[in-house]
Design a protein around this motif. Structure first.
Motif, PDB file in Angstrom:
ATOM      1  N   GLY A  89       0.727  -1.210  -0.049  1.00  0.00           N
ATOM      2  CA  GLY A  89      -0.052  -0.096  -0.119  1.00  0.00           C
ATOM      3  C   GLY A  89       0.794   1.358   0.017  1.00  0.00           C
ATOM      4  N   GLN A  90       2.151   1.193  -0.137  1.00  0.00           N
ATOM      5  CA  GLN A  90       3.003   2.197   0.137  1.00  0.00           C
ATOM      6  C   GLN A  90       4.006   2.558  -1.218  1.00  0.00           C
ATOM      7  OE1 GLN A  90       2.585   4.225   2.833  1.00  0.00           O
ATOM      8  NE2 GLN A  90       1.103   2.713   3.624  1.00  0.00           N
ATOM      9  N   CYS A  91       4.261   1.719  -1.832  1.00  0.00           N
ATOM     10  CA  CYS A  91       5.193   1.842  -2.982  1.00  0.00           C
ATOM     11  C   CYS A  91       4.444   2.474  -4.154  1.00  0.00           C
ATOM     12  CB  CYS A  91       5.693   0.489  -3.392  1.00  0.00           C
ATOM     13  SG  CYS A  91       4.246  -0.748  -4.136  1.00  0.00           S
ATOM     14  N   ARG A  92       5.231   2.942  -4.923  1.00  0.00           N
ATOM     15  CA  ARG A  92       4.658   3.641  -6.249  1.00  0.00           C
ATOM     16  C   ARG A  92       3.432   2.864  -6.832  1.00  0.00           C
ATOM     17  NH1 ARG A  92       5.462   4.074 -11.769  1.00  0.00           N
ATOM     18  NH2 ARG A  92       4.999   6.182 -12.641  1.00  0.00           N
ATOM     19  N   PRO A  93       3.589   1.692  -7.356  1.00  0.00           N
ATOM     20  CA  PRO A  93       2.405   0.977  -8.044  1.00  0.00           C
ATOM     21  C   PRO A  93       1.244   0.913  -7.036  1.00  0.00           C
ATOM     22  CG  PRO A  93       4.623  -0.248  -8.282  1.00  0.00           C
ATOM     23  CD  PRO A  93       4.797   0.857  -7.402  1.00  0.00           C
ATOM     24  N   CYS A  94       1.457   0.794  -5.865  1.00  0.00           N
ATOM     25  CA  CYS A  94       0.389   0.634  -4.900  1.00  0.00           C
ATOM     26  C   CYS A  94      -0.459   2.245  -4.746  1.00  0.00           C
ATOM     27  CB  CYS A  94       0.664   0.293  -3.371  1.00  0.00           C
ATOM     28  SG  CYS A  94       0.976  -1.402  -3.153  1.00  0.00           S
ATOM     29  N   ARG A  95       0.465   3.230  -4.675  1.00  0.00           N
ATOM     30  CA  ARG A  95      -0.152   4.280  -4.587  1.00  0.00           C
ATOM     31  C   ARG A  95      -0.804   5.015  -5.914  1.00  0.00           C
ATOM     32  NH1 ARG A  95       5.031   5.688  -2.792  1.00  0.00           N
ATOM     33  NH2 ARG A  95       5.313   6.846  -4.801  1.00  0.00           N
ATOM     34  N   MET A  96      -0.312   4.098  -7.012  1.00  0.00           N
ATOM     35  CA  MET A  96      -1.146   4.487  -8.266  1.00  0.00           C
ATOM     36  C   MET A  96      -2.592   3.600  -8.374  1.00  0.00           C
ATOM     37  SD  MET A  96       2.030   4.281 -10.869  1.00  0.00           S
ATOM     38  CE  MET A  96       1.010   4.279 -12.383  1.00  0.00           C
ATOM     39  N   GLY A  97      -2.689   2.728  -7.526  1.00  0.00           N
ATOM     40  CA  GLY A  97      -3.968   1.779  -7.516  1.00  0.00           C
ATOM     41  C   GLY A  97      -3.622   0.463  -8.312  1.00  0.00           C
ATOM     42  N   ARG A  98      -2.230   0.312  -8.519  1.00  0.00           N
ATOM     43  CA  ARG A  98      -1.612  -0.871  -9.316  1.00  0.00           C
ATOM     44  C   ARG A  98      -1.041  -1.920  -8.396  1.00  0.00           C
ATOM     45  NH1 ARG A  98      -1.035   0.791 -14.657  1.00  0.00           N
ATOM     46  NH2 ARG A  98      -0.041  -1.413 -15.240  1.00  0.00           N
ATOM     47  N   PHE A  99      -1.654  -2.075  -7.248  1.00  0.00           N
ATOM     48  CA  PHE A  99      -1.217  -3.023  -6.172  1.00  0.00           C
ATOM     49  C   PHE A  99      -1.212  -4.621  -6.657  1.00  0.00           C
ATOM     50  CE2 PHE A  99      -5.913  -2.190  -5.741  1.00  0.00           C
ATOM     51  CZ  PHE A  99      -6.274  -3.456  -5.783  1.00  0.00           C
ATOM     52  N   ASN A 100      -1.657  -4.736  -7.811  1.00  0.00           N
ATOM     53  CA  ASN A 100      -1.231  -6.063  -8.385  1.00  0.00           C
ATOM     54  C   ASN A 100       0.037  -6.381  -8.425  1.00  0.00           C
ATOM     55  OD1 ASN A 100      -1.984  -4.218 -10.389  1.00  0.00           O
ATOM     56  ND2 ASN A 100      -2.068  -6.109 -11.839  1.00  0.00           N
ATOM     57  N   VAL A 101       1.012  -5.515  -8.916  1.00  0.00           N
ATOM     58  CA  VAL A 101       2.456  -5.333  -9.051  1.00  0.00           C
ATOM     59  C   VAL A 101       3.159  -4.504  -7.903  1.00  0.00           C
ATOM     60  CG1 VAL A 101       2.071  -5.760 -11.675  1.00  0.00           C
ATOM     61  CG2 VAL A 101       2.112  -3.472 -10.875  1.00  0.00           C
ATOM     62  N   CYS A 102       2.472  -4.337  -6.814  1.00  0.00           N
ATOM     63  CA  CYS A 102       3.264  -4.101  -5.682  1.00  0.00           C
ATOM     64  C   CYS A 102       4.899  -4.522  -5.650  1.00  0.00           C
ATOM     65  CB  CYS A 102       2.680  -4.585  -4.445  1.00  0.00           C
ATOM     66  SG  CYS A 102       3.553  -4.166  -2.705  1.00  0.00           S
ATOM     67  N   GLU A 103       5.528  -3.424  -5.236  1.00  0.00           N
ATOM     68  CA  GLU A 103       7.037  -3.618  -5.252  1.00  0.00           C
ATOM     69  C   GLU A 103       7.524  -4.920  -3.912  1.00  0.00           C
ATOM     70  OE1 GLU A 103       8.769   0.176  -4.909  1.00  0.00           O
ATOM     71  OE2 GLU A 103       8.321   0.696  -7.054  1.00  0.00           O
ATOM     72  N   ASN A 104       6.582  -4.853  -3.345  1.00  0.00           N
ATOM     73  CA  ASN A 104       6.869  -5.835  -1.896  1.00  0.00           C
ATOM     74  C   ASN A 104       5.670  -6.793  -2.037  1.00  0.00           C
ATOM     75  OD1 ASN A 104       9.030  -3.904  -0.796  1.00  0.00           O
ATOM     76  ND2 ASN A 104       7.418  -2.636  -0.859  1.00  0.00           N
ATOM     77  N   ILE A 105       5.318  -7.201  -3.306  1.00  0.00           N
ATOM     78  CA  ILE A 105       4.242  -8.346  -3.237  1.00  0.00           C
ATOM     79  C   ILE A 105       4.338  -9.650  -2.379  1.00  0.00           C
ATOM     80  CG2 ILE A 105       4.612  -9.465  -5.203  1.00  0.00           C
ATOM     81  CD1 ILE A 105       1.692  -8.665  -6.243  1.00  0.00           C
ATOM     82  N   GLY A 106       3.151 -10.130  -2.012  1.00  0.00           N
ATOM     83  CA  GLY A 106       3.271 -11.353  -1.360  1.00  0.00           C
ATOM     84  C   GLY A 106       2.078 -12.178  -1.819  1.00  0.00           C
ATOM     85  N   CYS A 107       2.239 -13.502  -1.509  1.00  0.00           N
ATOM     86  CA  CYS A 107       0.944 -14.295  -1.718  1.00  0.00           C
ATOM     87  C   CYS A 107       0.807 -15.347  -0.757  1.00  0.00           C
ATOM     88  CB  CYS A 107       1.148 -14.810  -3.356  1.00  0.00           C
ATOM     89  SG  CYS A 107      -0.396 -15.681  -3.777  1.00  0.00           S
TER      90      CYS A 107
END
Length: 361
Positions: A89-107
């Motif tokens: 929720g904090q990285c650039r993709p998350c801030r853009m609403g593109r959290f599906n490619v979060c820089e710190n993504i987990g699953c």
């Protein structure tokens, strides 16, 4: 409770551990069904970035057994599918609403412990209510459905267009199903004739069998594709195999000003003429995970339960995971989606298909 932990390459160890404790903002879900995909196979083979050991299982559904504070409309006893993606929720993709490619993504089930357990603790916001009439084994397919829908959405389809879907595995078939719902004419291609038979049931107006030894499409196939597209080529191509030559075909066949969406994953290199992209001014797009589309995936499955059921080719009991992964690897027979019936599922006897260990569905 009993868990199955992948502890080393191709090695699963069953362990008896304490049940998780309910935490605020979390729910305890009694897992009924887990479905397996290619990512699970890579993890089992120790060919995945997160490494081992890990408890696998990221496509799953079950029943809420307990819930902490902030239930958000979810109650004990609800049937739920779980969104496994974790983002910062904090990285650039998350801030853009593109959290599906979060820089710190987990699953859940890939980068952290997942659902091959009897009882799992998950954040309440990850729970998605299963529509009435959708069995929990099919609800577990909402995660791959969401991935297929994300790929389609990335391609910006319009009713009346023609789309070529390369690959008729579960993601390609679910993409074809969704495209058909949107009023798009769909052509599916695959190397396996049994998959193409299934593609017709998922809405494909034509199917092409690919021979990897020859150029695709052949003369007769090209004539059929030309007839469907007024000689222009498909406006949208979904590449769902990850095979480099398939991406090369996608770029070559797509219409001028068309879109190519790459959802198949591979580390291999493709060879594409650079001028093909600007000369036709095509959009070459990637697609990963989904933007919280599991509820939409559940609705897609609810509308097309027969097709969803047709995706399931094999079922295994929780105690037969090793055999399930060995089947996925060997490909000695056609394999679609494998359903793992967890102990709670066997006890409830709620699915349409009997849960025989190792049985075909």
């Amino acid at each position: 409770m009993l868990i199955a932990r992948t502890v080393a390459k191709e090695t699963i160890r069953y362990e008896d551990v304490p049940e998780p404790v309910l935490a605020p903002g979390h729910a305890l879900v009694r897992v009924h069904n887990v479905t397996l995909c290619g990512t699970d196979l890579h993890i089992w083979e120790d060919d995945y970035p997160a490494g081992l050991p890990v408890i696998q299982g990221h496509e799953f559904a079950g029943i809420v057994e307990a819930i902490g504070t902030n239930g958000a409309g979810i109650r004990t006893g609800d049937r739920v599918a779980v969104s496994p993606m974790v983002y910062c929720g904090q990285c650039r993709p998350c801030r853009m609403g593109r959290f599906n490619v979060c820089e710190n993504i987990g699953c859940i089930g890939c980068y952290s412990d997942g659902a091959l357990v009897e009882l799992v603790s998950v954040p309440v916001e990850k729970l998605c209510l299963v529509p009435d009439g959708v069995d929990l084994d099919l609800a577990a397919l909402a995660e791959p459905a969401s991935i297929a829908m994300q790929a389609v959405n990335r391609g910006r389809p319009s009713a009346g267009e023609t789309a070529l879907v390369l690959g008729s595995g579960p993601i390609g078939l679910l993409a074809a199903l969704y495209l058909t719902d949107l009023g798009v004419r769909v052509v599916c291609a695959d190397t396996e004739p049994d998959r193409l038979e299934l593609a017709a049931k998922f809405g494909a107006v034509d199917t092409f069998q690919v021979d990897p030894r020859t150029e695709f499409p052949g003369a007769a196939q090209a004539a059929r594709l030309d007839a469907l597209t007024d000689l222009a080529g498909p406006e949208l191509v979904i590449e769902a195999t990850g095979v480099p030559s398939s991406l090369e075909n996608a770029v070559r066949l797509v219409a001028s000003a068309g879109r190519v969406v790459q959802v198949g994953i591979s580390a291999r290199m493709a060879s594409i003429p650079v001028n093909a992209i600007p000369f036709k001014e095509i959009d070459l797009l990637g697609s990963r995970n989904s933007l919280n589309l599991i509820p939409a995936g559940l609705e897609l499955l609810a509308r097309h339960r027969d097709q969803a059921r047709a995706l399931v080719t094999h079922r295994f009991g929780f105690d037969s995971l090793q055999q399930a992964f060995e089947l996925m690897r060997s490909r000695t027979e056609p394999v679609g989606k494998i359903v793992v019936d967890m102990p709670a599922s066997s006890a409830a006897c709620e699915t349409d298909t009997p849960a025989f260990t190792g049985a075909k569905a």
